[in-house]
Design a protein around this motif. Sequence first.
Motif, PDB file in Angstrom:
ATOM      1  N   ASN A 233       0.828  -1.207   0.000  1.00  0.00           N
ATOM      2  CA  ASN A 233       0.000   0.000   0.000  1.00  0.00           C
ATOM      3  C   ASN A 233       0.862   1.256   0.000  1.00  0.00           C
ATOM      4  OD1 ASN A 233      -3.076  -0.026   0.207  1.00  0.00           O
ATOM      5  ND2 ASN A 233      -2.526  -1.763   1.508  1.00  0.00           N
ATOM      6  N   LYS A 234       1.976   1.206   0.721  1.00  0.00           N
ATOM      7  CA  LYS A 234       2.890   2.360   0.734  1.00  0.00           C
ATOM      8  C   LYS A 234       3.491   2.581  -0.649  1.00  0.00           C
ATOM      9  CE  LYS A 234       4.151   2.352   5.647  1.00  0.00           C
ATOM     10  NZ  LYS A 234       5.231   2.334   6.644  1.00  0.00           N
ATOM     11  N   ARG A 235       3.847   1.478  -1.325  1.00  0.00           N
ATOM     12  CA  ARG A 235       4.395   1.607  -2.678  1.00  0.00           C
ATOM     13  C   ARG A 235       3.335   2.111  -3.654  1.00  0.00           C
ATOM     14  NH1 ARG A 235       7.632  -2.459  -0.914  1.00  0.00           N
ATOM     15  NH2 ARG A 235       6.204  -4.159  -1.375  1.00  0.00           N
ATOM     16  N   LEU A 236       2.096   1.682  -3.431  1.00  0.00           N
ATOM     17  CA  LEU A 236       0.993   2.158  -4.267  1.00  0.00           C
ATOM     18  C   LEU A 236       0.705   3.626  -4.002  1.00  0.00           C
ATOM     19  CD1 LEU A 236      -1.203   1.343  -6.329  1.00  0.00           C
ATOM     20  CD2 LEU A 236      -2.650   0.674  -4.401  1.00  0.00           C
ATOM     21  N   GLY A 237       1.033   4.085  -2.779  1.00  0.00           N
ATOM     22  CA  GLY A 237       0.836   5.487  -2.422  1.00  0.00           C
ATOM     23  C   GLY A 237      -0.444   5.751  -1.674  1.00  0.00           C
ATOM     24  N   THR A 238      -1.174   4.680  -1.264  1.00  0.00           N
ATOM     25  CA  THR A 238      -2.433   4.873  -0.541  1.00  0.00           C
ATOM     26  C   THR A 238      -2.222   5.015   0.967  1.00  0.00           C
ATOM     27  OG1 THR A 238      -2.700   2.467  -0.588  1.00  0.00           O
ATOM     28  CG2 THR A 238      -3.900   3.722  -2.234  1.00  0.00           C
ATOM     29  N   ILE A 239      -1.018   4.673   1.439  1.00  0.00           N
ATOM     30  CA  ILE A 239      -0.655   4.874   2.842  1.00  0.00           C
ATOM     31  C   ILE A 239       0.666   5.647   2.876  1.00  0.00           C
ATOM     32  CG2 ILE A 239       0.043   3.730   4.989  1.00  0.00           C
ATOM     33  CD1 ILE A 239      -1.813   1.449   4.319  1.00  0.00           C
ATOM     34  N   ALA A 240       0.759   6.627   3.752  1.00  0.00           N
ATOM     35  CA  ALA A 240       1.958   7.474   3.822  1.00  0.00           C
ATOM     36  C   ALA A 240       3.183   6.656   4.182  1.00  0.00           C
ATOM     37  CB  ALA A 240       1.754   8.588   4.844  1.00  0.00           C
ATOM     38  N   TYR A 241       4.329   7.087   3.674  1.00  0.00           N
ATOM     39  CA  TYR A 241       5.604   6.389   3.880  1.00  0.00           C
ATOM     40  C   TYR A 241       5.913   6.184   5.360  1.00  0.00           C
ATOM     41  CZ  TYR A 241      10.668   6.297   4.584  1.00  0.00           C
ATOM     42  OH  TYR A 241      11.919   6.007   5.039  1.00  0.00           O
ATOM     43  N   GLU A 242       5.620   7.210   6.194  1.00  0.00           N
ATOM     44  CA  GLU A 242       6.019   7.163   7.603  1.00  0.00           C
ATOM     45  C   GLU A 242       4.998   6.464   8.496  1.00  0.00           C
ATOM     46  OE1 GLU A 242       3.903  11.158   7.034  1.00  0.00           O
ATOM     47  OE2 GLU A 242       5.115   9.745   5.885  1.00  0.00           O
ATOM     48  N   ALA A 243       3.899   5.939   7.929  1.00  0.00           N
ATOM     49  CA  ALA A 243       2.851   5.291   8.733  1.00  0.00           C
ATOM     50  C   ALA A 243       3.405   4.056   9.449  1.00  0.00           C
ATOM     51  CB  ALA A 243       1.695   4.876   7.836  1.00  0.00           C
ATOM     52  N   PRO A 244       2.957   3.780  10.699  1.00  0.00           N
ATOM     53  CA  PRO A 244       3.461   2.630  11.464  1.00  0.00           C
ATOM     54  C   PRO A 244       2.995   1.301  10.864  1.00  0.00           C
ATOM     55  CG  PRO A 244       1.653   3.699  12.636  1.00  0.00           C
ATOM     56  CD  PRO A 244       1.945   4.546  11.446  1.00  0.00           C
ATOM     57  N   THR A 245       3.909   0.545  10.285  1.00  0.00           N
ATOM     58  CA  THR A 245       3.563  -0.693   9.570  1.00  0.00           C
ATOM     59  C   THR A 245       2.923  -1.733  10.485  1.00  0.00           C
ATOM     60  OG1 THR A 245       5.345  -0.330   7.968  1.00  0.00           O
ATOM     61  CG2 THR A 245       4.506  -2.578   8.168  1.00  0.00           C
ATOM     62  N   ALA A 246       3.522  -1.966  11.664  1.00  0.00           N
ATOM     63  CA  ALA A 246       3.024  -3.011  12.566  1.00  0.00           C
ATOM     64  C   ALA A 246       1.595  -2.728  13.016  1.00  0.00           C
ATOM     65  CB  ALA A 246       3.946  -3.139  13.777  1.00  0.00           C
ATOM     66  N   GLU A 247       1.326  -1.470  13.380  1.00  0.00           N
ATOM     67  CA  GLU A 247      -0.018  -1.089  13.855  1.00  0.00           C
ATOM     68  C   GLU A 247      -1.058  -1.269  12.754  1.00  0.00           C
ATOM     69  OE1 GLU A 247      -2.287   2.941  15.368  1.00  0.00           O
ATOM     70  OE2 GLU A 247      -0.105   2.816  15.583  1.00  0.00           O
ATOM     71  N   LEU A 248      -0.729  -0.821  11.535  1.00  0.00           N
ATOM     72  CA  LEU A 248      -1.663  -0.942  10.416  1.00  0.00           C
ATOM     73  C   LEU A 248      -1.829  -2.386   9.973  1.00  0.00           C
ATOM     74  CD1 LEU A 248      -0.736   2.196   8.296  1.00  0.00           C
ATOM     75  CD2 LEU A 248      -2.860   1.788   9.517  1.00  0.00           C
ATOM     76  N   ALA A 249      -0.774  -3.193  10.096  1.00  0.00           N
ATOM     77  CA  ALA A 249      -0.863  -4.614   9.746  1.00  0.00           C
ATOM     78  C   ALA A 249      -1.839  -5.326  10.679  1.00  0.00           C
ATOM     79  CB  ALA A 249       0.514  -5.264   9.826  1.00  0.00           C
TER      80      ALA A 249
END
Length: 493
Positions: A298-314
Motif C-alpha cells: 500500500n505504501k508503494r501504491l501510495g495509498t498509505i503514507a511512507y512514515e505510517a506505522p507498519t506493525a499497527e496498520l498490519a
Amino acid sequence: MLIKKKESFLGLKPLQPKRLNATIILLGASFIKLAQVLATRSDFFSQEYLCELKELHDQLPAMSKSEFSKVYEGAFAKRSCFKSFEEVPIASASIGQVHIAHLQDGIKVAVKLRRYNIKEQVSADINILNFFNNLFKPLFSTYTKNSIDAVVSEFSKMILQEVSFQNELHNLKSFSEVYKESGIKFPKPYEMYCCDSAIVMSFEEGFRFDDKENLLKHDIDFRPLIKKLVNFYTDQMLLQGYFHADPHPGNLLVSREGELILLDFGMVKRVPNKTRIAIIELIKAANEENYELYISANKRLGTIAYEAPTAELAEFSAKMFAIFSNENLTSESMQQLAFDVLATTKDFPFKLPSDAIYILRVSAIIEGLGTTYIENFNGIKDILPTLQENIPKALGAKDGFRELIVQSVKDAPFVLQNIQTSVQKIAEDDVEVKLSDDQLHWIAKEIKSYIKPLLGGFVLIIASFFTLLYDNELKTFALVLFGLGVLRIFFKR
C-alpha cells in the motif's frame, strides 16, 4: 444521510428519490459522473433510490430540438451519411446521447452525439471544484489536501478528454485490438463518419448488466458473468495495464446468449508499471495473510503514507480481513462495519494518489454490480480469490514446466550480468540510494515542520527590535513579541 440511513441531521431530511435525481441532473455532467459510482450500490441505497439513480447512467433528459439540430448539422451537414436517422435518442448520458440510424447500405448503427456546449459546462464545473478546493484547503491535513488535489486534477483531466469523441474513437480502436481475444464484444467504429462531436458505431443488442429481471427471464446465469467481468478487469489492470475506467451498467450489456458487451470508451486509462506491480504485491499479500507486506505494498501504491506505522496498520488490516471474510455477513451489517472502520481510521495517514483514483472507482462499481445479484457480495470474500488466480499470469509465469525452464535458461545470462555489475559497483564504492516520491515528500514535510516555527520565532524576535527602534515607549509590547518568538523557537510543536 441516505447512505448512513439517518432520518434527519440538524433538522434537515434526506431528499426523496426523484428530488435527489433531479438535483444531481441540475448540477450537471461532472456531478453526474461522481454520482454514477453510488448508483450501482444496492448495499447503500434502497430499491426506490436505485431505480431513480440508475437513470443517471443513460436516461438523462435529452438535448432540446434546437440543440440537437446544431450538433447534428455541425457533425453531418456536408455529408449524406444516413438512409434514416431517429431523432429521439435511445440513451442519454452526461456527455452525449445515442441515436439509432441506418447507413446508406442499410446497416443499423448507433450514433453518439456530444451534448451542445458540454465543453463549456465541464470547464465551468472544473473551475467551481478548483475554487472550493482552494477555499477549504487550509482546513485539511497534508494527506487530505494531497488526496483532494489528486482527485480534482485527475477528474478534470479525464472529463476534458471524455468530451472529445476523437479521443474516444482512438480508445475504442486501441482497446478492441488489445483485447480482441478476451471473449468480450466491442462495437465496431465507422471511422469515415466520425468527428470530434459524433461517433458512429455498430449497433449492439443486449440487456443492461443490472437488468436482473430480463437476465433471469432468459435463464442467463449472472454468477459466471460477474466472474468473467472480474477476470477481464484483472487482465486489464494487472496484465496489460490498460483499462476501461467507466464500467457502469449503462456501458455494460449482456446479449441473449450471455455474451458481455462493453460500450463507451471515453474513460480509458493506462496503469503505470510500478502501480501494477504494487497492486499485484498487495493482492498476493492479502491472499497469503501477510499483512506487513500488505501495508508495504500500500505504501508503494501510495495509498498509505511512507512514515505510517507498519506493525499497527498490519494488525488493523488483519482484523478487517477477518471480519469482511465472514460468509454470514448481511449487506446491512457489512455496511455498518464499513462506517465503523471509516470512523476508526479517520486519523490514519491514508492518501489517494492519482494512479489509484480510477482503480478504486472501478473496484467500487464492480463490487456494486455484484451486490445487485448476490446478497452479501464483497471484494474480500468474492473478488480476492479470482484476483489471486491471475497473479502467476500477471507475474509472467509460463503455462507449462517446460516453458518455465526454457525461459529461465534464456534469462540466465542477463541475471549473471546484473549480479556481476552489482558486485563491481559495491567493490568500487559506487552504490546509489534512490528515494521514492513518498520518501522525498515525507522528508520535505518534516523539514518544513521543523523550519516553519524557527522562521516564525525569528520574525517575532526581529519585530520586537524594530518595535523598540520605532518607539521606546512600546518596550512592553516589544518584550511580549520577544517572549513569543523565544517560545515559538523552543517549543516548536
